[in-house]
Write an enzyme that holds these catalytic residues in place. Structure first.
Site, PDB file in Angstrom:
ATOM      1  N   ARG A 172       0.761  -1.143  -0.127  1.00  0.00           N
ATOM      2  CA  ARG A 172      -0.082  -0.218  -0.032  1.00  0.00           C
ATOM      3  C   ARG A 172       0.743   1.386  -0.119  1.00  0.00           C
ATOM      4  NH1 ARG A 172      -2.283  -3.549  -1.627  1.00  0.00           N
ATOM      5  NH2 ARG A 172      -4.383  -4.564  -0.599  1.00  0.00           N
ATOM      6  N   SER A 221     -11.342   0.757   2.741  1.00  0.00           N
ATOM      7  CA  SER A 221     -10.573   0.201   3.840  1.00  0.00           C
ATOM      8  C   SER A 221      -9.823   1.311   4.544  1.00  0.00           C
ATOM      9  CB  SER A 221      -9.533  -0.912   3.321  1.00  0.00           C
ATOM     10  OG  SER A 221     -10.169  -1.910   2.716  1.00  0.00           O
ATOM     11  N   GLU A 291      -4.694   3.632   6.294  1.00  0.00           N
ATOM     12  CA  GLU A 291      -4.922   3.592   4.856  1.00  0.00           C
ATOM     13  C   GLU A 291      -5.591   4.879   4.056  1.00  0.00           C
ATOM     14  OE1 GLU A 291      -6.057   0.279   1.383  1.00  0.00           O
ATOM     15  OE2 GLU A 291      -5.365  -0.436   3.320  1.00  0.00           O
TER      16      GLU A 291
END
Length: 299
Positions: A172, A221, A291
């Site tokens: 990520r 998310s 995130e």
């Protein structure tokens, strides 16, 4: 925010001052942009960057699917890439897509062309630029696994092409140069049966709808999965499923998603996220990492 309105002489795009951003954000919350600029094309974007007064903060917004825009808004120049950056060109063994193209649209173009390996993008609610910046992934693959190169613009308006290795992908995350703006990227693919690929995309959509609050005001998310753990399991074990602060709620359907039930402020959403982090840390000792990007100033 500055007193003198920002100007961008020599540009052709649309410049709007005190521009509301909440209607653009998937959470439907947050304050305005001091100045919002939508460039016509890459040349126009370069002209804007060169016209900026020195020291002006620059923030890039994509699909606004994975951000919390704070209630005080965003100072400086906010850039939104739109039509001039959304082109998709199909090649024999891959696709070149503009940064503003939606991940879902890219997956659909690949399916129509009989190109396999990009169906996972149908499960990512964002744009190509964001996928590169965050190494977005889902359903068994990620951007790093399929990206050949990304074309970026640096703060001085110059353009560079970085290959996969130069982007320094990790979970990520990508190691883009400071202030870089993704313009377009090439994704490699392999030949496949269009009907089989379309079925795979349909299965991904169905799985996503079944497991995630896709029809709610959410931001995707919230926290990255820590090594050896799934964020939602840690959140659930800490007793946070359904937890609320005002109209901000941890989703009962998938507890790694935050929801705006109607009138939540960005501050409430962020406070709820920090409350979840604290409870998970206290119970499991694991520190969850955001995130979702949190942008701008508090109210």
């Amino acid at each position: 925010m500055s007193v003198t309105p920002l100007s961008l002489p020599g540009t052709r795009g649309r410049l709007t001052h005190n521009a509301p951003l909440a209607p653009r954000a998937w959470f439907r919350s947050g304050g305005p942009a001091e100045a919002l600029f939508t460039p016509e094309d890459a040349d126009d974007l370069a002209a804007a960057l060169r016209a900026l007064p020195r020291g002006t903060p620059v923030t890039l917004l994509g699909a606004c699917s994975n951000v919390i825009i704070r209630d005080g808004g965003i100072a400086g120049l906010v850039i939104r890439l739109a039509r001039g950056f959304s082109g998709i060109d199909v090649e024999a063994d891959g696709i070149v897509a503009g940064a503003a193209a939606l991940d879902m649209t890219l997956a659909e173009h690949a399916a129509a062309a009989g190109l396999d390996g990009l169906s996972f993008l149908a499960g990512i609610p964002g744009s190509v630029g964001g996928a590169v910046v965050m190494n977005a992934g889902a359903y068994g693959s990620d951007t790093a696994a399929v990206l050949d190169w990304a074309e970026i613009m640096l703060p001085d308006g110059s353009i560079r092409r970085l290959d996969n290795a130069a982007l320094g992908f990790s979970y990520r995350h990508s190691a883009l140069p400071d202030g870089a703006i993704v313009l377009r990227a090439r994704f490699r693919a392999r030949k496949g049966d269009p009907d089989v690929i379309r079925t795979h995309i349909a299965d991904i959509r169905a799985a996503r709808d079944a497991s995630q609050p896709t029809r709610s005001r959410t931001g995707g998310s919230t926290f990255a999965n820590p090594d050896g753990h799934k964020a939602w399991e840690l959140i659930d074990a800490a007793g946070c499923r359904g937890l609320r602060i005002g109209d901000a709620q941890v989703s009962e359907k998938h507890c790694n998603f935050l929801l705006n039930l109607g009138a939540a402020t960005s501050a409430q959403l962020e406070d709820l996220g920090e409350t979840v982090r604290a409870r998970v840390k206290a119970r499991s000792g694991v520190a969850l990492r955001w995130e979702i990007k949190r942008l701008g100033n508090p109210a």
